[in-house]
Design an enzyme around this catalytic site. Sequence first.
Site, PDB file in Angstrom:
ATOM      1  N   ASN A  74      35.726 -12.091  -5.158  1.00 46.89           N
ATOM      2  CA  ASN A  74      36.657 -12.069  -4.039  1.00 46.89           C
ATOM      3  C   ASN A  74      35.967 -11.590  -2.762  1.00 46.89           C
ATOM      4  O   ASN A  74      34.775 -11.297  -2.756  1.00 46.89           O
ATOM      5  CB  ASN A  74      37.869 -11.193  -4.382  1.00 46.89           C
ATOM      6  CG  ASN A  74      39.144 -11.710  -3.757  1.00 46.89           C
ATOM      7  OD1 ASN A  74      39.164 -12.143  -2.610  1.00 46.89           O
ATOM      8  ND2 ASN A  74      40.233 -11.650  -4.510  1.00 46.89           N
ATOM      9  N   HIS A 104      19.825   8.363  -7.455  1.00 46.21           N
ATOM     10  CA  HIS A 104      18.720   9.264  -7.116  1.00 46.21           C
ATOM     11  C   HIS A 104      18.542  10.298  -8.215  1.00 46.21           C
ATOM     12  O   HIS A 104      19.528  10.776  -8.800  1.00 46.21           O
ATOM     13  CB  HIS A 104      19.018  10.021  -5.813  1.00 46.21           C
ATOM     14  CG  HIS A 104      18.872   9.187  -4.587  1.00 46.21           C
ATOM     15  ND1 HIS A 104      17.674   9.014  -3.949  1.00 46.21           N
ATOM     16  CD2 HIS A 104      19.774   8.477  -3.884  1.00 46.21           C
ATOM     17  CE1 HIS A 104      17.845   8.236  -2.893  1.00 46.21           C
ATOM     18  NE2 HIS A 104      19.120   7.890  -2.843  1.00 46.21           N
ATOM     19  N   LYS A 155      30.849   5.622 -16.481  1.00 44.26           N
ATOM     20  CA  LYS A 155      30.292   5.428 -17.824  1.00 44.26           C
ATOM     21  C   LYS A 155      30.821   4.115 -18.391  1.00 44.26           C
ATOM     22  O   LYS A 155      31.764   3.532 -17.862  1.00 44.26           O
ATOM     23  CB  LYS A 155      30.630   6.604 -18.739  1.00 44.26           C
ATOM     24  CG  LYS A 155      32.098   6.797 -18.997  1.00 44.26           C
ATOM     25  CD  LYS A 155      32.344   8.016 -19.874  1.00 44.26           C
ATOM     26  CE  LYS A 155      33.828   8.151 -20.165  1.00 44.26           C
ATOM     27  NZ  LYS A 155      34.113   9.262 -21.039  1.00 44.26           N
ATOM     28  N   ARG A 169      39.026   6.506 -16.486  1.00 45.47           N
ATOM     29  CA  ARG A 169      39.251   6.845 -17.890  1.00 45.47           C
ATOM     30  C   ARG A 169      40.198   5.804 -18.480  1.00 45.47           C
ATOM     31  O   ARG A 169      40.956   5.149 -17.755  1.00 45.47           O
ATOM     32  CB  ARG A 169      39.816   8.259 -18.048  1.00 45.47           C
ATOM     33  CG  ARG A 169      41.135   8.455 -17.354  1.00 45.47           C
ATOM     34  CD  ARG A 169      41.691   9.865 -17.531  1.00 45.47           C
ATOM     35  NE  ARG A 169      42.907  10.047 -16.778  1.00 45.47           N
ATOM     36  CZ  ARG A 169      44.103   9.556 -17.094  1.00 45.47           C
ATOM     37  NH1 ARG A 169      44.253   8.844 -18.190  1.00 45.47           N
ATOM     38  NH2 ARG A 169      45.161   9.778 -16.336  1.00 45.47           N
ATOM     39  N   LYS A 172      44.974   2.447 -21.037  1.00 45.48           N
ATOM     40  CA  LYS A 172      45.770   1.517 -21.838  1.00 45.48           C
ATOM     41  C   LYS A 172      44.851   0.675 -22.708  1.00 45.48           C
ATOM     42  O   LYS A 172      43.820   0.195 -22.254  1.00 45.48           O
ATOM     43  CB  LYS A 172      46.578   0.617 -20.901  1.00 45.48           C
ATOM     44  CG  LYS A 172      47.522  -0.332 -21.588  1.00 45.48           C
ATOM     45  CD  LYS A 172      48.329  -1.109 -20.546  1.00 45.48           C
ATOM     46  CE  LYS A 172      49.364  -1.983 -21.220  1.00 45.48           C
ATOM     47  NZ  LYS A 172      50.166  -2.709 -20.241  1.00 45.48           N
TER      48      LYS A 172
END
Length: 175
Positions: A74, A104, A155, A169, A172
């Site tokens: 997009n 860094h 992560k 996090r 669902k």
Amino acid sequence: MLREELGGLRWRLVPALLLASALPENTHNRLRTGLLRLGGLRIGKGSLVAGAPRISGDRDLYRNLTIGRNCWVNIDCVLEVHAPVTIEDGAGLGQQTMILTHTHELGSPYRRYASLRPLPVTIRRGAWLGARCVILPGVTVGEGAVVAAGAVVVKDVPPNVMVAGVPARVVKQLD
């Protein structure tokens, strides 16, 4: 000094990005995508780019960026390609999505930002990245996962889940 300043220019990509940016956003997507291919980017069949993305990277940029088949990129996306960025088939990037591949090392108190370290980013098949989300270096977003708008992904994201928040996090499980 001039050589240092101009050494990072992508002589094929710059004209393609300039022409692509002249086209109205959310129109002429096939033409824009074709221009970016002519500029040296690997973009799979059926993929579309709306608005000219901001792309930066070192001399391996052309080799390090892969956009699969039937993807959607997009408007106003930022792709920092100092390490491999792989966007697999069917993945979608929302408005102003930012994918970063540089981080860094932590330095001394006199200069906390030390040497740069490139880390790859992978967006697996069918994943959807919402508007203004940020994918940090070294992250893999799992197959069929959804990253909510505004999330900051620090992560790896498992397959078929929705993540949201800062830091992102799981909120669902998806079918």
